[in-house]
Motif scaffolding. Sequence first.
Motif, PDB file in Angstrom:
ATOM      1  N   ALA A 122      13.178   8.794   7.904  1.00  0.00           N
ATOM      2  CA  ALA A 122      12.926   7.630   8.758  1.00  0.00           C
ATOM      3  C   ALA A 122      11.664   6.864   8.355  1.00  0.00           C
ATOM      4  N   VAL A 123      10.883   7.403   7.425  1.00  0.00           N
ATOM      5  CA  VAL A 123       9.666   6.719   7.000  1.00  0.00           C
ATOM      6  C   VAL A 123      10.069   5.413   6.313  1.00  0.00           C
ATOM      7  N   PRO A 124       9.514   4.295   6.772  1.00  0.00           N
ATOM      8  CA  PRO A 124       9.859   3.007   6.150  1.00  0.00           C
ATOM      9  C   PRO A 124       9.466   2.982   4.671  1.00  0.00           C
ATOM     10  N   ASP A 125      10.307   2.362   3.874  1.00  0.00           N
ATOM     11  CA  ASP A 125      10.043   2.293   2.439  1.00  0.00           C
ATOM     12  C   ASP A 125       8.753   1.545   2.111  1.00  0.00           C
ATOM     13  N   ASP A 126       8.295   0.685   3.021  1.00  0.00           N
ATOM     14  CA  ASP A 126       7.064  -0.059   2.779  1.00  0.00           C
ATOM     15  C   ASP A 126       5.821   0.684   3.266  1.00  0.00           C
ATOM     16  N   ALA A 127       5.952   1.929   3.656  1.00  0.00           N
ATOM     17  CA  ALA A 127       4.814   2.706   4.170  1.00  0.00           C
ATOM     18  C   ALA A 127       3.595   2.664   3.243  1.00  0.00           C
ATOM     19  N   PRO A 128       3.748   2.748   1.917  1.00  0.00           N
ATOM     20  CA  PRO A 128       2.555   2.723   1.061  1.00  0.00           C
ATOM     21  C   PRO A 128       1.705   1.455   1.205  1.00  0.00           C
ATOM     22  N   PHE A 129       2.287   0.383   1.696  1.00  0.00           N
ATOM     23  CA  PHE A 129       1.541  -0.861   1.853  1.00  0.00           C
ATOM     24  C   PHE A 129       0.762  -0.918   3.163  1.00  0.00           C
ATOM     25  N   ARG A 130       0.859   0.110   3.960  1.00  0.00           N
ATOM     26  CA  ARG A 130       0.221   0.110   5.273  1.00  0.00           C
ATOM     27  C   ARG A 130      -1.153   0.768   5.293  1.00  0.00           C
ATOM     28  N   PHE A 131      -1.669   1.105   4.127  1.00  0.00           N
ATOM     29  CA  PHE A 131      -2.956   1.795   4.046  1.00  0.00           C
ATOM     30  C   PHE A 131      -4.093   0.867   3.638  1.00  0.00           C
ATOM     31  N   GLY A 132      -3.800  -0.427   3.535  1.00  0.00           N
ATOM     32  CA  GLY A 132      -4.844  -1.380   3.200  1.00  0.00           C
ATOM     33  C   GLY A 132      -5.346  -1.266   1.774  1.00  0.00           C
ATOM     34  N   LEU A 133      -4.511  -0.796   0.880  1.00  0.00           N
ATOM     35  CA  LEU A 133      -4.949  -0.565  -0.490  1.00  0.00           C
ATOM     36  C   LEU A 133      -4.494  -1.631  -1.488  1.00  0.00           C
ATOM     37  N   THR A 134      -3.694  -2.587  -1.044  1.00  0.00           N
ATOM     38  CA  THR A 134      -3.146  -3.552  -1.999  1.00  0.00           C
ATOM     39  C   THR A 134      -4.216  -4.428  -2.645  1.00  0.00           C
ATOM     40  N   ASP A 135      -5.333  -4.629  -1.950  1.00  0.00           N
ATOM     41  CA  ASP A 135      -6.420  -5.407  -2.546  1.00  0.00           C
ATOM     42  C   ASP A 135      -7.389  -4.524  -3.324  1.00  0.00           C
ATOM     43  N   ALA A 136      -7.266  -3.214  -3.193  1.00  0.00           N
ATOM     44  CA  ALA A 136      -8.194  -2.283  -3.830  1.00  0.00           C
ATOM     45  C   ALA A 136      -7.649  -1.672  -5.116  1.00  0.00           C
ATOM     46  N   VAL A 137      -6.336  -1.596  -5.252  1.00  0.00           N
ATOM     47  CA  VAL A 137      -5.734  -1.016  -6.451  1.00  0.00           C
ATOM     48  C   VAL A 137      -4.685  -1.980  -6.992  1.00  0.00           C
ATOM     49  N   SER A 138      -4.308  -1.781  -8.224  1.00  0.00           N
ATOM     50  CA  SER A 138      -3.383  -2.705  -8.881  1.00  0.00           C
ATOM     51  C   SER A 138      -1.967  -2.588  -8.313  1.00  0.00           C
ATOM     52  N   PRO A 139      -1.192  -3.679  -8.437  1.00  0.00           N
ATOM     53  CA  PRO A 139       0.209  -3.627  -8.003  1.00  0.00           C
ATOM     54  C   PRO A 139       0.991  -2.524  -8.716  1.00  0.00           C
ATOM     55  N   LEU A 140       0.645  -2.247  -9.969  1.00  0.00           N
ATOM     56  CA  LEU A 140       1.324  -1.191 -10.713  1.00  0.00           C
ATOM     57  C   LEU A 140       1.089   0.170 -10.060  1.00  0.00           C
ATOM     58  N   ARG A 141      -0.121   0.402  -9.586  1.00  0.00           N
ATOM     59  CA  ARG A 141      -0.423   1.662  -8.902  1.00  0.00           C
ATOM     60  C   ARG A 141       0.316   1.740  -7.565  1.00  0.00           C
ATOM     61  N   MET A 142       0.385   0.629  -6.861  1.00  0.00           N
ATOM     62  CA  MET A 142       1.128   0.618  -5.593  1.00  0.00           C
ATOM     63  C   MET A 142       2.608   0.912  -5.857  1.00  0.00           C
ATOM     64  N   ARG A 143       3.129   0.392  -6.950  1.00  0.00           N
ATOM     65  CA  ARG A 143       4.517   0.669  -7.335  1.00  0.00           C
ATOM     66  C   ARG A 143       4.731   2.165  -7.532  1.00  0.00           C
ATOM     67  N   GLY A 144       3.726   2.843  -8.072  1.00  0.00           N
ATOM     68  CA  GLY A 144       3.812   4.288  -8.261  1.00  0.00           C
ATOM     69  C   GLY A 144       3.923   5.029  -6.939  1.00  0.00           C
ATOM     70  N   MET A 145       3.142   4.598  -5.933  1.00  0.00           N
ATOM     71  CA  MET A 145       3.207   5.273  -4.639  1.00  0.00           C
ATOM     72  C   MET A 145       4.556   5.014  -3.963  1.00  0.00           C
ATOM     73  N   VAL A 146       5.059   3.796  -4.071  1.00  0.00           N
ATOM     74  CA  VAL A 146       6.387   3.480  -3.527  1.00  0.00           C
ATOM     75  C   VAL A 146       7.435   4.365  -4.194  1.00  0.00           C
ATOM     76  N   ALA A 147       7.317   4.551  -5.507  1.00  0.00           N
ATOM     77  CA  ALA A 147       8.262   5.393  -6.245  1.00  0.00           C
ATOM     78  C   ALA A 147       8.165   6.855  -5.813  1.00  0.00           C
ATOM     79  N   MET A 148       6.940   7.335  -5.547  1.00  0.00           N
ATOM     80  CA  MET A 148       6.785   8.711  -5.060  1.00  0.00           C
ATOM     81  C   MET A 148       7.561   8.889  -3.755  1.00  0.00           C
ATOM     82  N   LEU A 149       7.387   7.968  -2.824  1.00  0.00           N
ATOM     83  CA  LEU A 149       8.079   8.060  -1.541  1.00  0.00           C
ATOM     84  C   LEU A 149       9.595   8.012  -1.746  1.00  0.00           C
TER      85      LEU A 149
END
Length: 162
Positions: A122-149
Motif C-alpha cells: 500500500a506504500v505509494p510509489d511516490d513515497a521517496p519524494f516525500r522526504f524533502g530530498l529532491t533539492d538535496a540529491v540528484s534526480p538520478l539518485r532519487m530514481r534509485g530510491m524509487v527503484a528500490m521501493l
Amino acid sequence: MSTDTTTQSTTDQLPEALTEIAEDFTSVSQQDRLQLLLEFSDGLPDLPERYAGHEEQLERVDECQSPLFLVVEVDPAEGGGAAGDRTVHLFFHAPAEAPTTRGFAGILHEGLDGLTVDEVLAVPDDAPFRFGLTDAVSPLRMRGMVAMLARIKRQVRLKSAV
C-alpha cells in the motif's frame, strides 16, 4: 513548486514509521537533511550471515548509481492466515563508500521492515519524494530510491503470491 512541497501534505498515506521519517526530514534544513540521510546510512544493518558473501541470492538495483543489492523475505503464513497479513523483512547490501544509496536503503529498512505484506504493497510509489530530498540529491539518485521501493514491492508480491 517542487514535488516535496506538493506531497508533504499526503504523508498520511504512508505507514506510521515512514510518516515519522518524512516528518523528520521535512522539518529540518536541506543541509540537516543530508546529515540525517548519513545517519540512516550508518544505521543500515549488515546482511545476516545467510546472505553475506552470497550476492547471487540478492537482487541488484541497477538504477542506483552505486551497487545496491536487496532481498525480501516474507514470513510463512501461520494457522491459515491471509497472505496479506504475513510479515515482510528487508535486507540490503551497499558499500560503505556509497552513503547516499545506503541512506535510502536505511530509510526503507526502518520504514518498511516488519510491516505486513498489505502495508508494504500500500506504500505509494511516490513515497521517496516525500522526504524533502529532491533539492538535496540528484534526480538520478532519487530514481534509485524509487527503484528500490519498486523492487521491494515486486519481491513482496512474488514471495507472498498476492
